[in-house]
Enzyme design. Structure first.
Site, short mmCIF file in Angstrom:
data_model
loop_
_atom_site.label_atom_id
_atom_site.label_comp_id
_atom_site.label_asym_id
_atom_site.label_seq_id
_atom_site.Cartn_x
_atom_site.Cartn_y
_atom_site.Cartn_z
N ASP A 46 -60.81 13.17 -52.47
CA ASP A 46 -60.26 11.79 -52.74
C ASP A 46 -59.32 12.11 -51.84
O ASP A 46 -58.57 13.22 -51.45
CB ASP A 46 -60.17 11.43 -53.97
CG ASP A 46 -59.88 9.84 -54.06
OD1 ASP A 46 -59.61 9.24 -52.96
OD2 ASP A 46 -60.04 9.02 -55.03
C1 BGC Z 1 -59.74 5.94 -53.64
C2 BGC Z 1 -61.05 6.28 -53.03
C3 BGC Z 1 -60.91 5.84 -51.64
C4 BGC Z 1 -59.97 6.23 -50.65
C5 BGC Z 1 -59.75 6.10 -49.32
C6 BGC Z 1 -58.62 6.55 -52.85
O1 BGC Z 1 -57.26 6.19 -53.15
O2 BGC Z 1 -59.73 6.57 -54.88
O3 BGC Z 1 -62.07 5.53 -53.75
O4 BGC Z 1 -62.42 5.91 -50.96
O5 BGC Z 1 -58.65 6.26 -51.23
O6 BGC Z 1 -59.32 4.97 -49.09
#
Ligand code: BGC
Length: 753
Positions: A267
């Protein structure tokens, strides 16, 4: 072939007839075809220097990881996800103002799951995959398959269900739909990422049984049935180790037991340790600038950049770990549009909007109706639409899942479009959302303080709402019917990202009370107009005991995408017969949920999942606790009956057959749900667990026979001591019906294999 006709198919209620099931998803039964040139990958790898390899295993911009021009390897281009292709960021973090990046805004994940329609899952994926391809992406960051453990999680709207089987079934279609377009899915967030509070630090303390029975199945099915090409690690820790580089989760389970040969993408900012990321399964590190150097990203300072190089050059970690990551990335590239297929995609085409509409029509859930619905437009002269959410736009908020839509039909527009000039539509806002920091908790883990300044702001806002309430009541008094549209919102205009948000990333709610004075407003409207329907938006439920008893009809509309307003109007006025079913239990208070009453939610630093496998209806039903609306529940304008349960054992499988009949006067769809219970076992088992379902469309008077095959997995549990899936021979009860609280058919099967 051993065939044994099973005993006692007891019909508890109802009586039926019917024809035959069908609905096994056709197009997405096959695992997405992939062709991976293994020799080519090996030869590319042999030509790369260590620096070049490392360049591929971490980000080189906000949504790309590095390629290698020298060998013709492009960057890998990613985008959120999960219910539309997100706006363009360029290489940084700010939206590009004039980008051509409008996309289809699909209903959110929980609305998709409410359809209980696997085929729609596939088609939803097809739309996303197509639009991602047209926008030049290779990876879509979705679906979100985390289990809905508490109704307060700010991201529930992105997820699918409290039930692992429903989650898995809906995710598989989505994944195949996307990947059949040559776009990789990145299934998120692995695993036990069930709260936003303190999400970067919390340690989830959970048993291996609960992980395997509740929190893993969505991911396992994504890999083994969906053939997912990538998985996103989560922010949180599980039992002491960060999930993104976790020995048990990644090495032993995902890449070991499940045989995942794809890419683990972190993530954004979830890598915390170079050594662990190298050896415990992180293949691409993304977003570390969000926690290290936001304004001046230094990609070489990522954990898997120069810090990894140092460890490898000093001999502390073998280079083979990096080779494995690069091999996986190249494999994903050949499978996808990055190096593989290059057909053109489609975006913002009418069929995508039609699919968004179809999912909304089937995903919106009718929860209460004393006969008021459907409204008959021929009998109405004036309709009052009341409530802020009747005109609010939702697509561009909620966190990373935001989408810039071509258009978004609000409920008010949907109702006006449907009624045309035949009925006068009046509108009153009724209340205005205000920023109240005492309603949510942010990702820093602090429950927002009820500061004096906040209290004052809230008082001022409440006063201002008094005028809006007066206008609304005046309108309600003179209208033939009232449609109140309220519920939650994603966030407030003018607030910094994440501030004052409820259904949104990086926030959890503090309770389920309807915000902004809506409870009182609904009660006042109910007093002056008895033809009032309540329509709520929201990623989960609200407290209802103060307004539901005197409310005649209630429709839960989630966030139903760009055509949500059209679907709401069509259901209210009977052009569409609702068929959505709740994918989570609606209890009256968050305190009733096991994550609050037995376990912890949210936790700071650690969160004890003491409720273990007893999540959602597994808890409520095993404990015999009443809820407002049970799992699997949803009303229709017609009626259905279930009959003729037949259980047959064959080749270590149980065939469950039954008949569903439409006994009403409208065509409509019903979801036949099959639940299993082991009567006696050496471990505690829930009184029912969903193990099969099928949605069928029936004309009035029509019947169909449904056949659902239950294999060993439907009867097994994860043994807490042996730490393996175990089928203990014994007697199992199988029940069938239309909701977890309405299972009129019951039979017994004895399993001895
Ligand atoms: C989120 C993800 C997301 C990623 C990219 C993170 O903060 O938890 O679900 O895909 O950001 O935007």
């Amino acid at each position: 072939m051993k065939t044994k006709l099973i005993i006692s198919a007891i019909m508890l209620s109802g009586f039926l007839a019917m024809s035959c099931q069908t609905g096994k998803q056709k197009d997405h039964e096959k695992i997405t075809k992939t062709s991976v040139p293994v020799k080519k990958i090996d030869s590319l790898l042999s030509l790369m220097t260590l620096d070049e390899k490392l360049g591929m295993i971490h980000a080189n911009s906000s949504f790309t990881s590095g390629g290698m021009a020298r060998l013709g390897i492009p960057e890998l281009v990613m985008s959120d996800g999960p219910h539309g292709v997100r706006h363009e960021h360029g290489r940084g973090w700010f939206a590009l103002e004039d980008a051509d990046d409008k996309a289809t805004y699909l209903p959110v994940g929980i609305c998709l799951a409410s359809t209980w329609n696997r085929e729609l899952g596939y088609k939803y994926g097809e739309v996303l995959g197509n639009e991602a391809k047209e926008r030049g992406k290779n990876v879509i960051l979705g679906p979100g398959v985390n289990i809905i453990r508490s109704p307060l999680n700010g991201r529930n709207f992105e997820y699918l269900s409290e039930d692992p089987y429903l989650t898995a079934e809906m995710a598989v279609g989505y994944i195949k739909g996307v990947q059949d377009q040559g776009i990789a899915t990145c299934v998120k967030h692995y695993a036990a990422n069930n709260q936003e509070t303190d999400r970067h630090n919390i340690d989830v303390i959970v048993s291996k049984r609960a992980l395997n029975e509740i929190y893993f199945p969505g991911f396992k099915a994504a890999v083994q049935q969906g053939g997912a090409w990538s998985i996103m690690g989560a922010y949180n820790k599980v039992n002491g180790q960060y999930t993104t580089h976790h020995k048990y989760l990644n090495n032993e389970i995902l890449k070991g037991e499940w045989g995942f040969d794809g890419v683990v993408i972190s993530d954004w900012g979830s890598v915390n340790d170079t050594r662990e990321a190298l050896i415990y399964g992180t293949d691409i590190e993304m977003g570390t600038e969000l926690v290290k150097s936001f304004h001046n990203p230094d990609y070489d300072d990522f954990y898997l950049a120069r810090h990894a190089k140092k460890m490898i050059e000093s001999g502390e970690i073998e280079e083979e770990y990096v080779d494995d990551k690069v091999r996986r990335i190249l494999k994903l590239m050949y499978r996808s549009t990055a190096l593989g297929r290059h057909e053109p995609g489609k975006r913002n085409v009418p069929e995508h909007q039609q699919l968004a509409l179809k999912v909304a029509q089937e995903g919106i859930v009718l929860l209460k109706n004393d006969g008021l619905l459907p409204l008959d437009k021929n009998k109405l002269r004036t309709v009052a639409v009341i409530g802020h959410n009747a005109t609010r736009l939702f697509a561009e908020r909620g966190g990373s899942s935001q989408v810039k839509p071509l258009y978004e039909i609000t409920p008010l527009e949907g109702i006006k479009n449907l009624l045309g000039d035949d009925v006068e539509v009046l509108y009153a806002e009724g209340y205005e959302p205000y920023y109240d920091e005492s309603l949510f908790r942010d990702a820093s883990g602090e429950a927002a303080s009820q500061s004096r300044a906040n209290k004052k702001n809230v008082e001022v806002a409440k006063k201002a709402n008094q005028g809006l309430i007066r206008d609304a009541i005046a309108l309600a008094q003179k209208a033939d019917a009232v449609i109140f549209v309220g519920g939650w919102i994603h966030g407030h205009e003018g607030m910094p990202w994440g501030k004052g948000t409820y259904d949104a990333e990086a926030r959890d709610k503090l309770n389920m009370k309807l915000p902004f004075g809506q409870e009182d407003l609904i009660s006042e409207i109910n007093l002056v107009n008895r033809n009032t329907v309540v329509v709520l938006k929201g990623g989960s439920n609200v407290e209802m005991n103060n307004w539901l008893p005197e409310t005649r009809a209630y429709l839960h509309a989630w966030y139903a995408g760009m055509e949500g307003g059209t679907a709401i109007a069509q259901i209210l006025f009977g052009e569409i017969n609702p068929s959505g079913k709740l994918p989570m239990t609606f209890a009256n208070s968050h305190l009733d949920y096991p994550s609050h009453s037995i376990g912890e939610f949210p936790g700071n630093k650690t969160v004890q999942y003491t409720e273990d496998i007893y999540v959602g209806y597994r808890y409520f039903d095993t404990q015999g606790k009443e809820v407002t609306f049970p799992f699997g529940f949803g009303l229709s304008y017609t009626s259905f009956e279930f009959s003729d349960l037949k259980l047959t054992q064959m080749d270590n499988k149980v065939l469950v057959e039954c008949t569903v009949t439409n006994t009403g006067s409208r065509s409509g769809a019903e979801v036949a749900q099959i639940y299993v219970h082991q009567m006696e076992a050496s471990v505690d088992r829930p009184v029912k667990e969903l193990k099969g379902f099928e949605k069928v469309m029936l004309e009035p008077g029509e019947s169909t026979n449904i056949t659902i095959e239950l294999d060993k997995s439907a009867f097994s549990f994860y043994h807490p001591e042996k730490l393996e899936w175990t089928l203990e021979p014994g007697v199992f009860e199988i029940r069938a019906g239309s909701a977890s609280n309405h299972l009129p058919l019951k039979g017994i099967v004895e399993i001895d294999y």
